[in-house]
Design a protein around this motif. Structure first.
Motif, short mmCIF file in Angstrom:
data_model
loop_
_atom_site.label_atom_id
_atom_site.label_comp_id
_atom_site.label_asym_id
_atom_site.label_seq_id
_atom_site.Cartn_x
_atom_site.Cartn_y
_atom_site.Cartn_z
N GLU A 42 0.82 -1.23 0.00
CA GLU A 42 0.00 0.00 0.00
C GLU A 42 0.85 1.27 0.00
OE1 GLU A 42 -2.91 -0.31 -0.79
OE2 GLU A 42 -4.13 -1.64 0.42
N PHE A 54 2.82 3.79 -2.74
CA PHE A 54 2.85 4.10 -4.16
C PHE A 54 3.72 5.34 -4.39
CE2 PHE A 54 -1.05 2.02 -3.02
CZ PHE A 54 -1.20 1.03 -3.99
N LEU A 80 -2.18 7.36 -11.06
CA LEU A 80 -2.20 6.41 -9.93
C LEU A 80 -3.61 6.19 -9.42
CD1 LEU A 80 0.76 7.23 -7.47
CD2 LEU A 80 0.35 5.11 -8.71
N SER A 140 -5.31 3.88 -11.96
CA SER A 140 -4.81 2.54 -12.26
C SER A 140 -4.36 1.72 -11.07
CB SER A 140 -3.62 2.65 -13.23
OG SER A 140 -2.56 3.39 -12.64
N ASP A 141 -4.04 2.36 -9.92
CA ASP A 141 -3.45 1.61 -8.82
C ASP A 141 -4.20 1.68 -7.50
OD1 ASP A 141 -1.05 0.40 -9.93
OD2 ASP A 141 -0.37 2.44 -10.27
N ILE A 142 -4.72 2.82 -7.13
CA ILE A 142 -5.38 2.92 -5.83
C ILE A 142 -6.45 4.01 -5.86
CG2 ILE A 142 -3.57 4.45 -4.90
CD1 ILE A 142 -4.15 3.11 -2.12
#
Length: 430
Positions: free
Chosen positions: A163, A165, A188, A191-193
């Protein structure tokens, strides 16, 4: 005892992973250091921005002496003491959150960073943390996870906590604009969180190990706006940029942005191990009783030193002094860069007395020149000036003179620096 003897003893006794230089200190005073061979150096490392008030400032040493005659350790959890409380009161008053503050003290910068993350997660009840490319936040597992520089800090030490980034950090010299950095952050989110899972952004107003990259005010302002939009906290890592180093007490003050939490260490206690997290009271008080602290956290000798450091910063007007030093050093470097044959000195940057210059093969390609960087550091050391390299491309020389450096000593150091640059440029073909 000669440094060669100590090198042999170190090799036989100290872990090989601990990188050091060949300068074995015997004594130091203000901006000067003498090694065991009797050689004098002007110290432009300042213990990596620790000795902002110089080596062994008399007021700091006297405060520690007085404290040592009373007691050296009780553990604040067991028998608290006034100097810790007084330092917390003073930090609460100067940290620019724009709100009522609370403070906790620990020992190292990495501890301060880790505790800021704990507090942010406790307050928001969210797990995610976003740091930035080129960041340095410590050598613990969480500190390394947050750090945006692989070699030497993260290499071979994973896996790291989850967790965490990284978003781009603006870098005008390399063509990364504020818009580019914000676009990377938005990517981000996509796409990630989910931003609703992010507890905090952690950012250095001036990156340290990353190459003394100064965060543009526009970037920090927009970061604050995004944080407010999504209920995200803003942690400012002022471990290297704090305590008057940039010309203000904290680097974030140049932007006018209000952080929620600020981490401090290095220059806070004049060479004694101490760090702090200060932030908005409602955020700092989110952790349950007993959830924060440590055996050595807020050591009495260190808190005595830190209270003296704050006195010295105010009494000797070190914020203004830092600005003056920065102007003098950057002016000299820019004059050197403008000379014919100095095109490999690609960029001069910094804030206050947190100054760096970047070495490249040429200003058109901006390809890194780490060999030239190392040669400048070595040439300076040979001439009696301690410098440090940094940067994700290992091609930046950083300058961190004590803010108490005498004018004559500063001038001598700049002459050595110029001679070292000239010698290195002559010796290294890029």
């Amino acid at each position: 005892m000669l440094s060669t003897e100590l090198q042999a003893r170190q090799k036989a006794a100290v872990a090989a992973g601990i990188g050091t230089r060949g300068i074995y200190a015997e004594r130091a005073e203000n901006a000067e250091l003498w090694d065991v061979n009797g050689k004098r150096y002007i110290d432009f490392a300042a213990g990596i921005a620790v000795n902002n008030t110089g080596h062994r400032h008399p007021k700091v040493m006297e405060a520690v002496r007085q404290q040592a005659e009373q007691f050296t350790h009780t553990c604040f959890h067991v028998a608290p003491y006034e100097s810790y409380v007084r330092l917390a009161e003073r930090l609460n008053a100067i940290v620019p959150t724009g709100a009522e503050n609370r403070t906790m003290l620990v020992t190292t910068g990495a501890e301060a960073v880790e505790n800021s993350v704990k507090i942010a997660r406790a307050y928001t009840q969210r797990p995610g943390i976003i740091a930035f490319s080129g960041a340095f936040h410590g050598r613990t597992m969480l500190g390394m996870a947050l750090t945006g520089k692989v070699n030497p800090y993260k290499k071979n030490f994973g896996p790291f906590p989850s967790e965490i980034f990284h978003a781009p950090f603006p870098n005008p010299f390399l063509g990364i604009s504020v818009d580019d950095a914000i676009a990377g952050l938005e990517s981000l989110f996509a796409s990630d969180i989910d931003p609703q899972r992010i507890a905090a952004f952690i950012v250095e107003p001036v990156q340290g190990e990353g190459g003394f990259n100064v965060a543009p005010a526009e970037f920090l302002i927009r970061l604050r706006e995004i944080a407010d939009q999504h209920g995200i906290l803003l942690i400012c890592d002022e471990i290297q940029s704090g305590m008057a180093r940039t010309g203000k007490m904290f680097g974030i003050e140049h932007s006018g942005v209000r952080p929620d939490l600020v981490t401090m260490a290095k220059g806070i206690a004049g060479g004694f191990p101490l760090s702090a997290v200060t932030g908005r009271a409602e955020v700092m008080n989110a952790a349950h009783t007993g959830g924060l602290g440590g055996t050595y956290a807020g050591n009495p000798l260190a808190t005595a030193a830190a209270n003296a450091v704050l006195d010295v910063i105010e009494e000797e007007n070190l914020c203004a002094r830092a600005a003056m030093i920065g102007e003098r050093v950057t002016s000299r470097l820019r004059a050197i860069a403008q000379r014919q044959g100095m095109e490999r000195l690609g960029d001069v940057r910094g804030l206050g007395a947190m100054i760096a210059f970047e070495l490249v093969t040429d200003r058109a390609s901006k390809n890194a020149a780490p060999q030239l960087t190392n040669r400048i550091v070595a040439e300076a050391e040979e001439r009696g000036l301690i410098l440090l390299a940094c940067g994700t491309r290992a091609n930046v020389v950083r300058l961190l003179p004590p803010l108490t450096i005498e004018e004559q000593t500063l001038g001598e150091a700049l002459d050595i620096l110029e001679a070292s640059i000239e010698a290195a440029f002559s010796a290294v073909e890029v």
